[in-house]
Design an enzyme around this catalytic site. Structure first.
Site, PDB file in Angstrom:
ATOM      1  N   GLN A 143       0.833  -1.222   0.000  1.00 33.78           N
ATOM      2  CA  GLN A 143       0.000   0.000   0.000  1.00 33.78           C
ATOM      3  C   GLN A 143       0.851   1.249   0.000  1.00 33.78           C
ATOM      4  N   THR A 144       1.728   1.406   0.953  1.00 35.39           N
ATOM      5  CA  THR A 144       2.531   2.630   1.103  1.00 35.39           C
ATOM      6  C   THR A 144       3.454   2.843  -0.085  1.00 35.39           C
ATOM      7  N   SER A 150       0.547   7.851   5.015  1.00 34.18           N
ATOM      8  CA  SER A 150      -0.646   8.205   5.803  1.00 34.18           C
ATOM      9  C   SER A 150      -1.838   8.488   4.899  1.00 34.18           C
ATOM     10  N   GLY A 183       6.570  -4.941   4.037  1.00 35.99           N
ATOM     11  CA  GLY A 183       7.387  -5.997   4.618  1.00 35.99           C
ATOM     12  C   GLY A 183       7.248  -7.271   3.808  1.00 35.99           C
ATOM     13  N   GLN A 336      11.806   4.194  42.027  1.00 32.45           N
ATOM     14  CA  GLN A 336      11.832   3.033  41.118  1.00 32.45           C
ATOM     15  C   GLN A 336      10.416   2.483  40.980  1.00 32.45           C
ATOM     16  N   ARG A 339       8.110   4.549  38.750  1.00 35.55           N
ATOM     17  CA  ARG A 339       8.411   4.442  37.312  1.00 35.55           C
ATOM     18  C   ARG A 339       8.054   3.062  36.774  1.00 35.55           C
ATOM     19  N   GLY A 407      23.150   1.108  33.947  1.00 34.52           N
ATOM     20  CA  GLY A 407      24.103   0.879  32.860  1.00 34.52           C
ATOM     21  C   GLY A 407      23.881  -0.454  32.189  1.00 34.52           C
ATOM     22  N   THR A 428       4.494   3.952  14.138  1.00 32.67           N
ATOM     23  CA  THR A 428       4.379   4.515  12.786  1.00 32.67           C
ATOM     24  C   THR A 428       3.613   3.593  11.853  1.00 32.67           C
ATOM     25  N   GLU A 430       1.139   0.748  10.326  1.00 35.30           N
ATOM     26  CA  GLU A 430      -0.309   0.553  10.515  1.00 35.30           C
ATOM     27  C   GLU A 430      -0.981   1.850  10.913  1.00 35.30           C
TER      28      GLU A 430
HETATM   29  C1  LIG Z   1      -7.981   7.104   7.827  1.00 37.83           C
HETATM   30  C2  LIG Z   1      -7.019   7.849   6.949  1.00 37.83           C
HETATM   31  C3  LIG Z   1      -5.993   8.571   7.789  1.00 37.83           C
HETATM   32  C4  LIG Z   1      -7.737   8.882   6.098  1.00 37.83           C
HETATM   33  O1  LIG Z   1      -8.507   8.153   5.177  1.00 37.83           O
HETATM   34  P1  LIG Z   1      -9.459   8.929   4.129  1.00 37.83           P
HETATM   35  O2  LIG Z   1      -9.964   7.940   3.163  1.00 37.83           O
HETATM   36  O3  LIG Z   1      -8.738  10.111   3.608  1.00 37.83           O
HETATM   37  O4  LIG Z   1     -10.681   9.263   5.032  1.00 37.83           O
HETATM   38  P2  LIG Z   1     -11.103  10.534   5.859  1.00 37.83           P
HETATM   39  O5  LIG Z   1     -11.483  11.617   4.924  1.00 37.83           O
HETATM   40  O6  LIG Z   1     -10.124  10.841   6.934  1.00 37.83           O
HETATM   41  O7  LIG Z   1     -12.378   9.900   6.517  1.00 37.83           O
HETATM   42  C5  LIG Z   1     -13.514   9.604   5.674  1.00 37.83           C
HETATM   43  C6  LIG Z   1     -14.453   8.792   6.502  1.00 37.83           C
HETATM   44  O8  LIG Z   1     -13.971   7.449   6.549  1.00 37.83           O
HETATM   45  C7  LIG Z   1     -13.862   7.023   7.882  1.00 37.83           C
HETATM   46  N1  LIG Z   1     -12.783   6.059   7.948  1.00 37.83           N
HETATM   47  C8  LIG Z   1     -11.485   6.296   7.688  1.00 37.83           C
HETATM   48  N2  LIG Z   1     -10.753   5.165   7.850  1.00 37.83           N
HETATM   49  C9  LIG Z   1     -11.658   4.203   8.207  1.00 37.83           C
HETATM   50  C10 LIG Z   1     -11.527   2.817   8.519  1.00 37.83           C
HETATM   51  N3  LIG Z   1     -10.317   2.209   8.512  1.00 37.83           N
HETATM   52  N4  LIG Z   1     -12.631   2.117   8.845  1.00 37.83           N
HETATM   53  C11 LIG Z   1     -13.835   2.750   8.873  1.00 37.83           C
HETATM   54  N5  LIG Z   1     -14.048   4.075   8.603  1.00 37.83           N
HETATM   55  C12 LIG Z   1     -12.938   4.766   8.270  1.00 37.83           C
HETATM   56  C13 LIG Z   1     -13.595   8.284   8.658  1.00 37.83           C
HETATM   57  O9  LIG Z   1     -13.904   8.116  10.014  1.00 37.83           O
HETATM   58  C14 LIG Z   1     -14.520   9.246   7.960  1.00 37.83           C
HETATM   59  O10 LIG Z   1     -15.815   8.998   8.421  1.00 37.83           O
HETATM   60  P3  LIG Z   1     -16.830  10.222   8.467  1.00 37.83           P
HETATM   61  O11 LIG Z   1     -16.977  10.678   7.033  1.00 37.83           O
HETATM   62  O12 LIG Z   1     -16.202  11.263   9.335  1.00 37.83           O
HETATM   63  O13 LIG Z   1     -18.078   9.623   9.049  1.00 37.83           O
HETATM   64  C15 LIG Z   1      -6.332   6.814   6.011  1.00 37.83           C
HETATM   65  O14 LIG Z   1      -5.568   7.508   5.035  1.00 37.83           O
HETATM   66  C16 LIG Z   1      -5.411   5.869   6.779  1.00 37.83           C
HETATM   67  O15 LIG Z   1      -5.870   4.899   7.344  1.00 37.83           O
HETATM   68  N6  LIG Z   1      -4.076   6.232   6.815  1.00 37.83           N
HETATM   69  C17 LIG Z   1      -3.101   5.373   7.520  1.00 37.83           C
HETATM   70  C18 LIG Z   1      -2.435   4.434   6.539  1.00 37.83           C
HETATM   71  C19 LIG Z   1      -1.977   3.171   7.199  1.00 37.83           C
HETATM   72  O16 LIG Z   1      -2.397   2.829   8.290  1.00 37.83           O
HETATM   73  N7  LIG Z   1      -1.095   2.447   6.502  1.00 37.83           N
HETATM   74  C20 LIG Z   1      -0.661   1.156   6.927  1.00 37.83           C
HETATM   75  C21 LIG Z   1      -0.031   0.431   5.773  1.00 37.83           C
HETATM   76  S1  LIG Z   1       0.280  -1.261   6.148  1.00 37.83           S
HETATM   77  C22 LIG Z   1       1.521  -1.230   7.316  1.00 37.83           C
HETATM   78  O17 LIG Z   1       1.956  -0.202   7.790  1.00 37.83           O
HETATM   79  C23 LIG Z   1       1.969  -2.546   7.735  1.00 37.83           C
HETATM   80  C24 LIG Z   1       2.916  -2.616   8.693  1.00 37.83           C
HETATM   81  C25 LIG Z   1       3.456  -3.938   9.127  1.00 37.83           C
HETATM   82  C26 LIG Z   1       2.940  -4.225  10.475  1.00 37.83           C
HETATM   83  C27 LIG Z   1       3.439  -5.542  10.933  1.00 37.83           C
HETATM   84  C28 LIG Z   1       2.581  -5.968  12.073  1.00 37.83           C
HETATM   85  C29 LIG Z   1       2.893  -7.405  12.423  1.00 37.83           C
HETATM   86  C30 LIG Z   1       1.847  -7.939  13.265  1.00 37.83           C
HETATM   87  C31 LIG Z   1       1.861  -7.259  14.635  1.00 37.83           C
HETATM   88  C32 LIG Z   1       0.841  -7.815  15.471  1.00 37.83           C
HETATM   89  C33 LIG Z   1       1.060  -9.309  15.765  1.00 37.83           C
HETATM   90  C34 LIG Z   1       0.772  -9.551  17.165  1.00 37.83           C
HETATM   91  C35 LIG Z   1       0.369 -10.957  17.497  1.00 37.83           C
HETATM   92  C36 LIG Z   1      -0.169 -10.947  18.910  1.00 37.83           C
HETATM   93  C37 LIG Z   1      -0.937 -12.209  19.144  1.00 37.83           C
HETATM   94  O18 LIG Z   1      -0.289 -13.222  19.525  1.00 37.83           O
HETATM   95  O19 LIG Z   1      -2.159 -12.193  18.879  1.00 37.83           O
HETATM   96  C1  LIG Z   2       8.852  -0.967  10.015  1.00 37.26           C
HETATM   97  C2  LIG Z   2       7.778  -0.545   9.035  1.00 37.26           C
HETATM   98  C3  LIG Z   2       7.045  -1.512   8.369  1.00 37.26           C
HETATM   99  C4  LIG Z   2       6.075  -1.138   7.436  1.00 37.26           C
HETATM  100  N1  LIG Z   2       5.405  -2.107   6.729  1.00 37.26           N
HETATM  101  C5  LIG Z   2       4.510  -1.736   5.781  1.00 37.26           C
HETATM  102  C6  LIG Z   2       3.826  -2.727   5.005  1.00 37.26           C
HETATM  103  O1  LIG Z   2       4.031  -3.927   5.191  1.00 37.26           O
HETATM  104  N2  LIG Z   2       2.959  -2.318   4.048  1.00 37.26           N
HETATM  105  C7  LIG Z   2       2.718  -0.986   3.811  1.00 37.26           C
HETATM  106  O2  LIG Z   2       1.926  -0.675   2.913  1.00 37.26           O
HETATM  107  N3  LIG Z   2       3.333  -0.010   4.554  1.00 37.26           N
HETATM  108  C8  LIG Z   2       4.215  -0.368   5.528  1.00 37.26           C
HETATM  109  N4  LIG Z   2       4.848   0.596   6.275  1.00 37.26           N
HETATM  110  C9  LIG Z   2       4.595   2.015   5.986  1.00 37.26           C
HETATM  111  C10 LIG Z   2       3.757   2.654   7.072  1.00 37.26           C
HETATM  112  O3  LIG Z   2       2.448   2.205   6.982  1.00 37.26           O
HETATM  113  C11 LIG Z   2       3.806   4.178   6.920  1.00 37.26           C
HETATM  114  O4  LIG Z   2       5.141   4.590   7.128  1.00 37.26           O
HETATM  115  C12 LIG Z   2       2.879   4.828   7.932  1.00 37.26           C
HETATM  116  O5  LIG Z   2       1.548   4.646   7.538  1.00 37.26           O
HETATM  117  C13 LIG Z   2       3.177   6.322   8.106  1.00 37.26           C
HETATM  118  O6  LIG Z   2       2.983   6.989   6.892  1.00 37.26           O
HETATM  119  P1  LIG Z   2       4.139   7.947   6.325  1.00 37.26           P
HETATM  120  O7  LIG Z   2       5.400   7.207   6.318  1.00 37.26           O
HETATM  121  O8  LIG Z   2       3.619   8.544   5.078  1.00 37.26           O
HETATM  122  O9  LIG Z   2       4.246   9.104   7.414  1.00 37.26           O
HETATM  123  P2  LIG Z   2       3.853  10.649   7.229  1.00 37.26           P
HETATM  124  O10 LIG Z   2       2.358  10.776   7.169  1.00 37.26           O
HETATM  125  O11 LIG Z   2       4.648  11.229   6.139  1.00 37.26           O
HETATM  126  O12 LIG Z   2       4.320  11.204   8.656  1.00 37.26           O
HETATM  127  C14 LIG Z   2       5.318  12.204   8.784  1.00 37.26           C
HETATM  128  C15 LIG Z   2       4.828  13.194   9.836  1.00 37.26           C
HETATM  129  O13 LIG Z   2       3.709  13.897   9.312  1.00 37.26           O
HETATM  130  C16 LIG Z   2       2.659  13.918  10.269  1.00 37.26           C
HETATM  131  N5  LIG Z   2       1.366  14.005   9.568  1.00 37.26           N
HETATM  132  C17 LIG Z   2       1.023  13.403   8.420  1.00 37.26           C
HETATM  133  N6  LIG Z   2      -0.234  13.713   8.073  1.00 37.26           N
HETATM  134  C18 LIG Z   2      -0.710  14.547   9.030  1.00 37.26           C
HETATM  135  C19 LIG Z   2      -1.959  15.225   9.258  1.00 37.26           C
HETATM  136  N7  LIG Z   2      -2.976  15.125   8.408  1.00 37.26           N
HETATM  137  N8  LIG Z   2      -2.068  15.986  10.366  1.00 37.26           N
HETATM  138  C20 LIG Z   2      -1.041  16.093  11.244  1.00 37.26           C
HETATM  139  N9  LIG Z   2       0.156  15.497  11.086  1.00 37.26           N
HETATM  140  C21 LIG Z   2       0.313  14.727   9.993  1.00 37.26           C
HETATM  141  C22 LIG Z   2       2.813  12.595  11.009  1.00 37.26           C
HETATM  142  O14 LIG Z   2       2.194  12.679  12.296  1.00 37.26           O
HETATM  143  C23 LIG Z   2       4.341  12.500  11.124  1.00 37.26           C
HETATM  144  O15 LIG Z   2       4.754  13.235  12.264  1.00 37.26           O
HETATM  145  C24 LIG Z   2       5.822   0.241   7.204  1.00 37.26           C
HETATM  146  C25 LIG Z   2       6.551   1.210   7.891  1.00 37.26           C
HETATM  147  C26 LIG Z   2       7.526   0.826   8.817  1.00 37.26           C
HETATM  148  C27 LIG Z   2       8.308   1.888   9.539  1.00 37.26           C
END
Ligand SMILES: CC(C)(COP(=O)(O)OP(=O)(O)OC[C@H]1O[C@@H](n2cnc3c(N)ncnc32)[C@H](O)[C@@H]1OP(=O)(O)O)[C@@H](O)C(=O)NCCC(=O)NCCSC(=O)/C=C/CCCCCCCCCCCCC(=O)O
Ligand SMILES: Cc1cc2nc3c(=O)[nH]c(=O)nc-3n(C[C@H](O)[C@H](O)[C@H](O)COP(=O)(O)OP(=O)(O)OC[C@H]3O[C@@H](n4cnc5c(N)ncnc54)[C@H](O)[C@@H]3O)c2cc1C
Length: 647
Positions: A143-144, A150, A183, A336, A339, A407, A428, A430
């Site tokens: 996705q990213t 974001s 990833g 301690q 904290r 340390g 950062t 998800e």
């Molecule tokens: C939400 C955004 C920031 C903005 O989206 P946008 O489309 O622009 O929408 P808005 O205009 O803000 O809002 C419009 C309306 O939509 C509603 N909305 C928005 N999002 C949602 C949603 N998700 N669901 C439902 N509704 C939603 C919003 O409220 C508005 O509603 P209304 O109109 O006001 O009524 C969007 O851009 C966004 O989400 N940005 C973030 C991007 C992001 O998250 N990227 C992630 C990429 S993937 C990644 O990072 C992967 C990382 C690897 C992680 C590895 C993890 C490993 C596993 C860990 C856990 C394992 C543990 C195991 C433990 C155990 O044992 O169980």
């Molecule tokens: C270890 C790791 C693993 C990842 N794995 C995946 C993966 O598997 N798949 C995938 O798709 N992505 C993955 N990502 C990407 C990750 O989802 C993005 O980095 C994350 O969603 C943050 O987006 P960005 O990097 O654009 O940050 P940015 O949005 O550019 O953030 C930079 C700064 O801008 C600020 N900012 C941004 N928008 C606003 C706003 N509207 N208002 C106020 N402040 C704002 C933020 O708070 C932050 O301080 C991974 C990232 C990392 C670090």
């Protein structure tokens, strides 16, 4: 000395049944027995050794990770662990129990599979999931992009429908459209769920998910039009460098139309876009799923750090010796305790709120099947807010645990630097934590604005229905122990959250342009969102330490007065005294093996000093008495200086 339990005297102080608490922490007796069995199998299997990672270069480290992941998968099959967890529990988290470091399997099972489960049609699930379950394909979540993370709606990768061939053409139109970060993408994945702008006949329908094959299943080479690689070293030494976060560009890559994930929206053979009457945000469903998993993960990560810091704080003695007697255990110092114990409480609080969030997520998933979207906003706000709150608190908490160990906490052999380096990106990935809190703030402001329309707030905002009462509220705490009453604490937190939110809504109303107002007041909105999320998590010890930490909010919003604040602090000290005899037992209840903790300071037997000393000599730098480079660079300098001195 080997075999001696240096913490036995602490364990004998426990005022509760540790074995029963182990079941509570695990969630059930079955989950306890299974996780106990896996953790002991892993600890005794040389393939899963962890003490060599710090010394490996990136390529060796990565190769070793692949070896572990393959061995883990083989063991899951041999032990017939598949399916033993709850139906909701994909294989990912069994493998995580084996591999215990970031690996491509996290994304295959944690995001690629859930994306197809959540956004694929029944036919698409029938085709792709069996391949993924048997790991005949390896997937990631792309996705990213380099230019957008974001802002999902700002993604630039395009998927243009070609009606002549019934295909989508996937393309990276700009450098910033390069997929960046996913990833498992860099070196391992054969497939990806790619998020791209759907273009039909020149019209842009926004971001949708597409299954795209990236590499040949024969020779693993990138397919035509695909440029793919790793994005390079990340924070920390081993840490997240066991993961191949990748870069990916498309040069007009064609995929069949039936590889667009079509549960939410469809494209017909004629190129007609059909959006079934479901919220477009369902395309974000995988992120919501992982955010709720990350809350559970936060309790695991924080409890590992707290376990290390608590056991070491009971072992470490510093100052306080009288007449040659023992020095004071640092765990007895009130600083301690102030904290450490809130972090101990937080680990338990996050564990329980993670269970509640799994219930909420499961409930909303069932409702979605019945086309009931009523709790979707609540699910989004809670998963976004609690992911943000718990990951920030956990990252800060791991660093605090390092400092609590003095340390020796800075040594890799403490396990804390690695734990911190692996964990901090959770603030950062998800969803950046501030961006997610702003989502919560939108939800809160919308809830307040709808109160006047008679819209009864439900779920975690139900307290807003009592706004008039909460705006008049002032705590009637008279003595410290009043703060032990759950309803007293809850009302204070409700009043604080309600007042901060209403204040934001009132200030927003002064702006003619709501979006401009939202940007201007963003910092206050984030604080109101944090207050709301803390209300969700609140439990006694966790709550009072939060109340003390955020005393300014509670006093400035008029919920309590300074005297009541100091009574809360007095009660907090009393609670610390109650926790103190149980501290080591409370971390024993996590049931972590020494192998899993990977920490000499956190050893179960507390035999720290001999093991620290023993470990030091294993460092490669100690392979030679005179280090490489000394005779080449330093000795000539020394000799020259000596000669100069004699002149
Ligand atoms: C939400 C955004 C920031 C903005 O989206 P946008 O489309 O622009 O929408 P808005 O205009 O803000 O809002 C419009 C309306 O939509 C509603 N909305 C928005 N999002 C949602 C949603 N998700 N669901 C439902 N509704 C939603 C919003 O409220 C508005 O509603 P209304 O109109 O006001 O009524 C969007 O851009 C966004 O989400 N940005 C973030 C991007 C992001 O998250 N990227 C992630 C990429 S993937 C990644 O990072 C992967 C990382 C690897 C992680 C590895 C993890 C490993 C596993 C860990 C856990 C394992 C543990 C195991 C433990 C155990 O044992 O169980
Ligand atoms: C270890 C790791 C693993 C990842 N794995 C995946 C993966 O598997 N798949 C995938 O798709 N992505 C993955 N990502 C990407 C990750 O989802 C993005 O980095 C994350 O969603 C943050 O987006 P960005 O990097 O654009 O940050 P940015 O949005 O550019 O953030 C930079 C700064 O801008 C600020 N900012 C941004 N928008 C606003 C706003 N509207 N208002 C106020 N402040 C704002 C933020 O708070 C932050 O301080 C991974 C990232 C990392 C670090």
């Amino acid at each position: 000395m080997e075999g001696v339990d240096h913490l036995a005297f602490e364990r004998n102080k426990a005022q509760f049944d540790v074995d029963e608490m182990k079941i509570v922490w695990a969630g059930s007796r079955e989950d306890f027995e299974l996780s106990d069995r896996i953790s002991r199998l892993v600890a005794s299997d040389p393939v899963f050794r962890k003490d060599d990672r710090a010394a490996l270069g990136r390529k060796e480290l990565f190769k070793n990770t692949l070896r572990k992941a393959a061995h883990a998968w083989k063991r899951v099959i041999e032990l017939r662990l598949s399916g033993e967890f709850s139906a909701l529990e994909p294989e990912a988290y069994k493998l995580r129990a084996f591999v215990d470091q970031p690996a491509f399997t996290d994304l295959h099972w944690g995001m690629f599979v859930p994306a197809i489960q959540g956004q694929g049609t029944d036919e698409q699930q029938q085709k792709w999931l069996p391949l993924a379950y048997r790991m005949q394909i390896i997937g990631c979540y792309a996705q990213t992009e380099l230019g957008h993370g974001s802002n999902v709606q700002g993604l630039e990768t395009t998927a243009t429908f070609d009606p002549k061939t019934d295909e989508f053409v996937i393309h990276s139109p700009t450098l910033t459209s390069s997929k960046w970060w996913p990833g498992g993408l860099g070196k391992v994945s054969t497939h990806a769920v790619v998020y791209a702008r759907l273009i039909i006949d020149g019209q842009d329908y926004g971001v949708h998910g597409f299954i795209v094959q990236l590499r040949s299943l024969d020779d693993h080479l990138p397919l035509p039009g695909i440029t793919i690689g790793d994005i390079g070293m990340k924070f920390g030494n081993a840490a997240y460098n066991t993961m191949d976060n990748g870069v990916l560009t498309f040069d007009h890559v064609r995929i069949p139309r039936n590889q667009m994930l079509m549960r939410v929206s469809q494209v017909t053979r004629e190129g007609k876009y059909v959006h079934s009457n479901v919220p477009r945000q369902l395309v974000y469903g995988t992120m919501v799923y992982v955010r709720q998993k990350i809350v559970a993960d936060a309790s695991v990560a924080l409890s590992r750090a707290v376990c290390i810091a608590t056991r070491y704080s009971a072992v470490r003695r510093q100052f306080g010796s009288h007449n040659g007697g023992l020095e004071t255990q640092v765990i007895d110092y009130k600083t301690q305790q102030s904290r450490l114990f809130p972090l101990l409480a937080s680990a338990y609080a996050f564990r329980f709120v993670g269970e509640w969030l799994l219930w909420l997520y499961t409930d909303v998933t069932e409702r979605l099947k019945a086309k009931d979207f009523s709790t979707l906003p609540e699910a989004h706000a809670c998963t976004a807010g609690l992911k943000s709150l718990t990951t920030t608190a956990t990252a800060d908490g791991i660093e605090e645990c390092r400092k609590l160990c003095g340390g020796h906490g800075y040594l890799c052999s403490s396990g804390l630097p690695e734990l911190f380096a692996v964990y901090v990106p959770a603030c950062t990935y998800e969803g950046d934590n501030i961006v997610l809190l702003l989502q919560v703030a939108r939800h809160l402001v919308k809830t307040v604005s709808q109160l006047s329309t008679g819209n009864k707030p439900v779920g975690t905002t139900a307290y807003m229905a009592r706004l008039e009462q909460l705006l008049q509220y002032h705590s009637d705490v008279k003595k410290a122990e009043d703060w032990l009453k759950p309803n007293v604490v809850l009302e204070a937190f409700e009043a604080r959250a309600a007042r901060m939110c209403v204040a934001c809504a009132q200030n927003l109303s002064k702006f003619s342009n709501p979006e401009e107002g939202f940007q201007e007041l963003a910092a206050d909105l984030v604080e109101a969102a944090v207050a709301h999320c803390q209300l969700i998590v609140v439990s006694n010890v966790y709550a009072l330490s939060l109340l003390h930490k955020h005393l300014g909010d509670f006093i400035s919003t008029g919920c309590i007065d300074p005297k009541q604040g100091s009574l809360a602090n007095e009660q907090l000290r009393n609670l610390y005294s109650q926790v103190r005899p149980n501290a080591v037992a409370l971390v024993d209840a996590y049931n972590y093996t020494d192998h899993y903790l990977g920490s000499i300071l956190g050893r179960y037997d507390g035999n720290v000093y001999p093991k620290l000393y023993e470990e030091a000599w294993k460092d490669p730098l100690n392979d030679s008495i005179v280090p490489d480079g000394f005779k080449e660079y330093i000795q000539p300098l020394l000799k020259q200086q000596l000669r100069n001195a004699r002149l």
